[in-house]
Design a protein around this motif. Structure first.
Motif, PDB file in Angstrom:
ATOM      1  N   LYS A  76       0.817  -1.209   0.000  1.00 24.19           N
ATOM      2  CA  LYS A  76       0.000   0.000   0.000  1.00 24.19           C
ATOM      3  C   LYS A  76       0.852   1.262   0.000  1.00 24.19           C
ATOM      4  O   LYS A  76       0.390   2.320  -0.395  1.00 24.19           O
ATOM      5  N   THR A  77       2.084   1.168   0.480  1.00 26.57           N
ATOM      6  CA  THR A  77       2.940   2.345   0.520  1.00 26.57           C
ATOM      7  C   THR A  77       3.785   2.481  -0.737  1.00 26.57           C
ATOM      8  O   THR A  77       4.517   3.431  -0.882  1.00 26.57           O
ATOM      9  N   ILE A  78       3.714   1.517  -1.634  1.00 28.10           N
ATOM     10  CA  ILE A  78       4.547   1.500  -2.834  1.00 28.10           C
ATOM     11  C   ILE A  78       3.653   1.509  -4.069  1.00 28.10           C
ATOM     12  O   ILE A  78       2.634   0.835  -4.111  1.00 28.10           O
ATOM     13  N   CYS A  79       4.041   2.283  -5.077  1.00 24.46           N
ATOM     14  CA  CYS A  79       3.302   2.216  -6.340  1.00 24.46           C
ATOM     15  C   CYS A  79       4.258   1.833  -7.461  1.00 24.46           C
ATOM     16  O   CYS A  79       5.472   2.020  -7.352  1.00 24.46           O
ATOM     17  N   HIS A  80       3.711   1.268  -8.536  1.00 19.38           N
ATOM     18  CA  HIS A  80       4.507   0.913  -9.706  1.00 19.38           C
ATOM     19  C   HIS A  80       4.674   2.141 -10.601  1.00 19.38           C
ATOM     20  O   HIS A  80       3.945   3.129 -10.476  1.00 19.38           O
TER      21      HIS A  80
ATOM     22  N   ILE B   1       8.511   4.332  -4.658  1.00 22.17           N
ATOM     23  CA  ILE B   1       8.604   3.283  -5.669  1.00 22.17           C
ATOM     24  C   ILE B   1       9.782   2.359  -5.364  1.00 22.17           C
ATOM     25  O   ILE B   1      10.738   2.755  -4.691  1.00 22.17           O
ATOM     26  N   VAL B   2       9.693   1.129  -5.848  1.00 17.93           N
ATOM     27  CA  VAL B   2      10.803   0.177  -5.787  1.00 17.93           C
ATOM     28  C   VAL B   2      11.187  -0.144  -7.225  1.00 17.93           C
ATOM     29  O   VAL B   2      10.344  -0.567  -8.020  1.00 17.93           O
TER      30      VAL B   2
ATOM     31  N   LEU C   4      14.712   1.290  -3.023  1.00 18.79           N
ATOM     32  CA  LEU C   4      13.500   1.924  -2.519  1.00 18.79           C
ATOM     33  C   LEU C   4      13.725   3.426  -2.609  1.00 18.79           C
ATOM     34  O   LEU C   4      14.678   3.953  -2.028  1.00 18.79           O
ATOM     35  N   LEU C   5      12.883   4.120  -3.356  1.00 22.98           N
ATOM     36  CA  LEU C   5      12.981   5.570  -3.515  1.00 22.98           C
ATOM     37  C   LEU C   5      11.791   6.214  -2.820  1.00 22.98           C
ATOM     38  O   LEU C   5      10.639   5.925  -3.148  1.00 22.98           O
TER      39      LEU C   5
END
Length: 326
Positions: free
Chosen positions: A175-179, A191-192, A270-271
């Motif tokens: 939920k804390t990461i988007c593509h 983003i990762v 992880l940015l």
């Protein structure tokens, strides 16, 4: 302080549904203090504090501009991660953009309260714009809800301080990461990605070329060879594999120095707080200066990271599908 208020507080997700002619009440978390500057409004110099807010109702950052007198202490007291209560604040809407908020501390009826919360030991009011302020009836519950939300967002220190950190925990997972294909214009997002190249642009900026197996927005700027003055690291095989899935992100100041020194092709990163920056003639992805203060940074994920494992699995599936389609 007056007795507790019975105002109805509008969630940030519901700002679109409110009339811009009415003044509303907001209770939210400050996730970024973007800038504080002096402005001349009709020959009246004031301080404009530009901040971004979030609450548990939305993943978007809501821009808020607060004007104060040069003699006010508000701009000196405001901090990232404080809770802010805004009573009788204005809404501004623009087509194609998220709603924003604005208010003037010297305007009749408008009040601002800054709250510093300490999980497990209560909270305290660190600033109030008028002596007759009041807090919501269910203030503690509202603060607790924002604490839970805030704890779900990964907090990292400056990239200049530590680039490798195996202790990052994501309590709400993806939920804390988007593509890359989910990036939203004007917003700051986490983003990762996998590093493909690191280079210096013709404007002397440090740039990361990366991918995550999803297609980035077609409108974002991509550096052609003529715009690259120096290639620091690159993986030609990985670049050939990713092709139209490649994405360029500009890193400023300490983040650029960190990128040059520590990141190699193949690293999974992880940015935090990548800005989808929209300009008149082009759109760019950038990690602006300010690490610890603005909660921005880079992390090279190690083999214990579930986020790294997830991305590498996606890369493996991408390679398999591409091989089968040949």
């Amino acid at each position: 302080m007056q007795p507790q208020s019975s105002y109805f507080y509008t969630s940030l997700a519901n700002l679109r549904n409110r009339n811009t002619k009415e003044k509303i009440h907001v209770f939210a978390k400050i996730v970024e203090v973007r800038n504080i500057r002096s402005v001349d409004i009709l020959e009246n110099v004031q301080i404009a504090s530009v901040i971004y807010l979030r609450d548990s109702s939305t993943d978007s950052f809501i821009r808020c501009i607060l004007y104060s007198k040069l003699t006010d202490t508000f701009s000196e007291e405001i901090r990232t991660d404080q809770i802010i209560q805004l009573n009788h604040i204005h809404i501004r809407t623009n087509p194609g953009r998220l709603p924003s908020l604005y208010g003037k501390l010297n305007e009749a009826g408008f009040t601002v309260v800054l709250i510093s919360d300490h999980p497990g030991s209560g909270y305290n009011v660190v600033f109030h714009s008028c002596a007759n302020y009041s807090l919501p009836e269910n203030c503690e519950e509202m603060i607790a809800a924002l604490q839970i939300y805030s704890n779900n967002v990964p907090i990292v220190s400056s990239a200049a301080n530590s680039v490798r950190d195996s202790t990052l925990v994501f309590s709400n997972g993806s939920k804390t990461i988007c593509h890359l294909n989910q990036l939203v214009r004007f917003q700051y997002q986490n983003i990762v990605v996998q590093a493909v190249s690191v280079f210096i642009s013709d404007r002397n900026n440090v740039v990361l070329r990366c991918w995550d197996t999803t297609k980035p927005p077609s409108s974002t700027f991509f550096f052609v060879n003529e715009n690259i003055s120096e290639m620091i690291h690159t993986d030609e095989e990985l670049s050939s594999l990713a092709q139209e899935y490649l994405c360029d992100i500009i890193f400023y100041n300490e983040h650029g120095a960190c990128l040059k020194k520590s990141v190699k092709p193949g690293d999974v990163l992880l940015l935090i707080n990548v800005h989808y920056y929209v300009m008149e003639d082009s759109n760019m992805l950038a990690v602006h200066e300010g690490g610890k203060r603005y909660n921005r940074g880079i992390r090279i994920l190690d083999d214990s990271s579930s986020q790294k494992a997830k991305l590498l699995k996606a890369v493996e599936a991408f390679v398999t599908n591409k091989t089968l389609s040949m």
